[in-house]
Scaffold this active site. Sequence first.
Site, short mmCIF file in Angstrom:
data_model
loop_
_atom_site.label_atom_id
_atom_site.label_comp_id
_atom_site.label_asym_id
_atom_site.label_seq_id
_atom_site.Cartn_x
_atom_site.Cartn_y
_atom_site.Cartn_z
N GLU A 50 0.81 -1.22 0.00
CA GLU A 50 0.00 0.00 0.00
C GLU A 50 0.84 1.27 0.00
O GLU A 50 0.43 2.29 -0.55
CB GLU A 50 -0.94 0.00 1.21
CG GLU A 50 -2.04 -1.06 1.15
CD GLU A 50 -1.61 -2.40 1.70
OE1 GLU A 50 -2.47 -3.32 1.73
OE2 GLU A 50 -0.43 -2.55 2.10
N HIS A 114 -7.94 -6.75 11.68
CA HIS A 114 -7.47 -5.44 11.20
C HIS A 114 -7.95 -4.29 12.09
O HIS A 114 -7.67 -3.12 11.78
CB HIS A 114 -7.88 -5.16 9.75
CG HIS A 114 -7.38 -6.16 8.76
ND1 HIS A 114 -6.28 -6.94 8.98
CD2 HIS A 114 -7.83 -6.50 7.51
CE1 HIS A 114 -6.08 -7.73 7.93
NE2 HIS A 114 -7.01 -7.49 7.03
N ASP A 430 21.01 3.85 -4.40
CA ASP A 430 20.86 2.48 -3.91
C ASP A 430 20.08 2.41 -2.60
O ASP A 430 19.23 1.54 -2.41
CB ASP A 430 22.22 1.80 -3.76
CG ASP A 430 23.25 2.65 -3.01
OD1 ASP A 430 22.92 3.77 -2.57
OD2 ASP A 430 24.40 2.18 -2.87
#
Length: 547
Positions: A50, A114, A430
């Site tokens: 998400e 949740h 990186d």
Amino acid sequence: MSRRIGQYLMDCISNVGIDKVFGVPGDFNLTFLDDIIDREDMEWIGNTNELNASYAADGYARMKGISAMVTTFGVGELSAVNGIAGAFAERIPVIQITGAPTQAVERAGKYVHHSLGEGNFDDYRKMYEPITTAQAYITEDNAQIEIPRVIDAAITESRPVHIHLPIDVAGKEIEVAESYRYTPTEPVDVSRYVEMVQAKLNSAERPVIITGHEINSFGLHEVLEQFVNQTGIPVAQLSLGKGAFNEESPYYMGIYDGSIAEERIKHYVDNSDAILNIGAKITDSATAGFSYKFDIDDVIMLNHRNFKMNETRDQSVAIKDLLTGLQKIDYHYNGDYPMFNKPLPNDEVLDNSTLTQQIYFKMMQDFINSDDVVIAEQGTSFFGAYDLALAKNNKFIGQPLWGSIGYTLPATLGSQLADTQRRNVLLIGDGSLQLTVQEMATMIRLQQKPIIFIINNDGYTVERKIHGENALYNDIPMWDYKALPSVFGGGDSVAIHEADSSASLQHTFNEINLQPNCMHVIEVKMGMHDAPGKLNDIGKAFAKQNG
């Protein structure tokens, strides 16, 4: 016309030009997702998580004007908070839709998964309040009022909104009275403010415009350029909002970034007696730790919901109304100012010596095409790239105010989906890449063709320049970056390159230009402590600011 509420919501979203929806499936949004994938005018873009979905939605909205994403209640909803907060800070309109438990479950206060296990169902919605410009809890009775209201707010304020959609509500049928269309707000009278600005300019000997991100957010480039052409006032951009003004204009001076700005630009701006701040925000990263020499209280602020001149303040006026009103000013500046010096083509001798940041960005200037979308990660890449000279049709995407590292790779997914015809060039380091690299898999699955330059300099260079130059917390594990496309399913469809010198970088550029119809991933090796000059200076400013 009878429509399920989920269908009606997607009708409204389609009507503002959205044709891609980002997100991650979860059991509280699955039946609603059926209403997305069944549409011919909408494509579901399943993301790897998400957070990445929120970044991708941000990148899409920067190109398209607005975007939408879907999460599940709680775990997915909160995973997107970082990206939505960044969109709020930098004024990017994202419609964040949360599929939630049924109203019956909520009324009963059940301890469902949740949730926090306390029987409360509004905790997460409250968390979204400070980072969205409007919120809505959708019911059968209010859907045709609340859905248009929050979409209007997202567009009018150019900021994200949050929609809480119980999954049973999404499936309920309603009779739709009329199709939703965004209606712009009525313009307000700003003549008083225009007269004040006119009077200030009439007495000025050295006016200047500082501009920034709100011009990008509200798409006011042409209106601003018209005002500049009419008045002849020179323009400096902040790095927060690069691309707000046409860098090919004769009235463009360059980037103003406080004490580290080019000397002639710094001298002109710091000594101006009439600074018009149009759509810009004077932040620490944009001004090298607030190192400007002008008095901020003397600056005329012409921002969205923020007009300020002397003791006059208005926090309701829209920036579009202000800029439109400024077109009536009868004024023209005929004085001297430092004009932008467009960089000359690279004349360095190409060799096999270690590549430096200075040479890298000098060569990158020649590589960028006039209509490319350039996405620069908040690290060495951003601080080197914001001095690149852009053509009028270039688009530049960065996130210097929110500054969440890893933002740009998913944002590139979004920006490329918003305009598939333009070449996207991502400049990333990186350390940042390692945070959100999974979204490369989505790019490959969707057969996208961005050009991704990964600077491998072994760690968090920005942080090294601020504090802990050799500290272990600024180190990262070394990856085989060239192997990533294969790991993520690329196979032979992605071209892999490596560059560690000016000669090999030029060879890479040539190879890319010969193969325009595939994704390119380039590992660019540079020294751990090498950094763009601007980053060295800003690192010192941040270190001083932090005490």
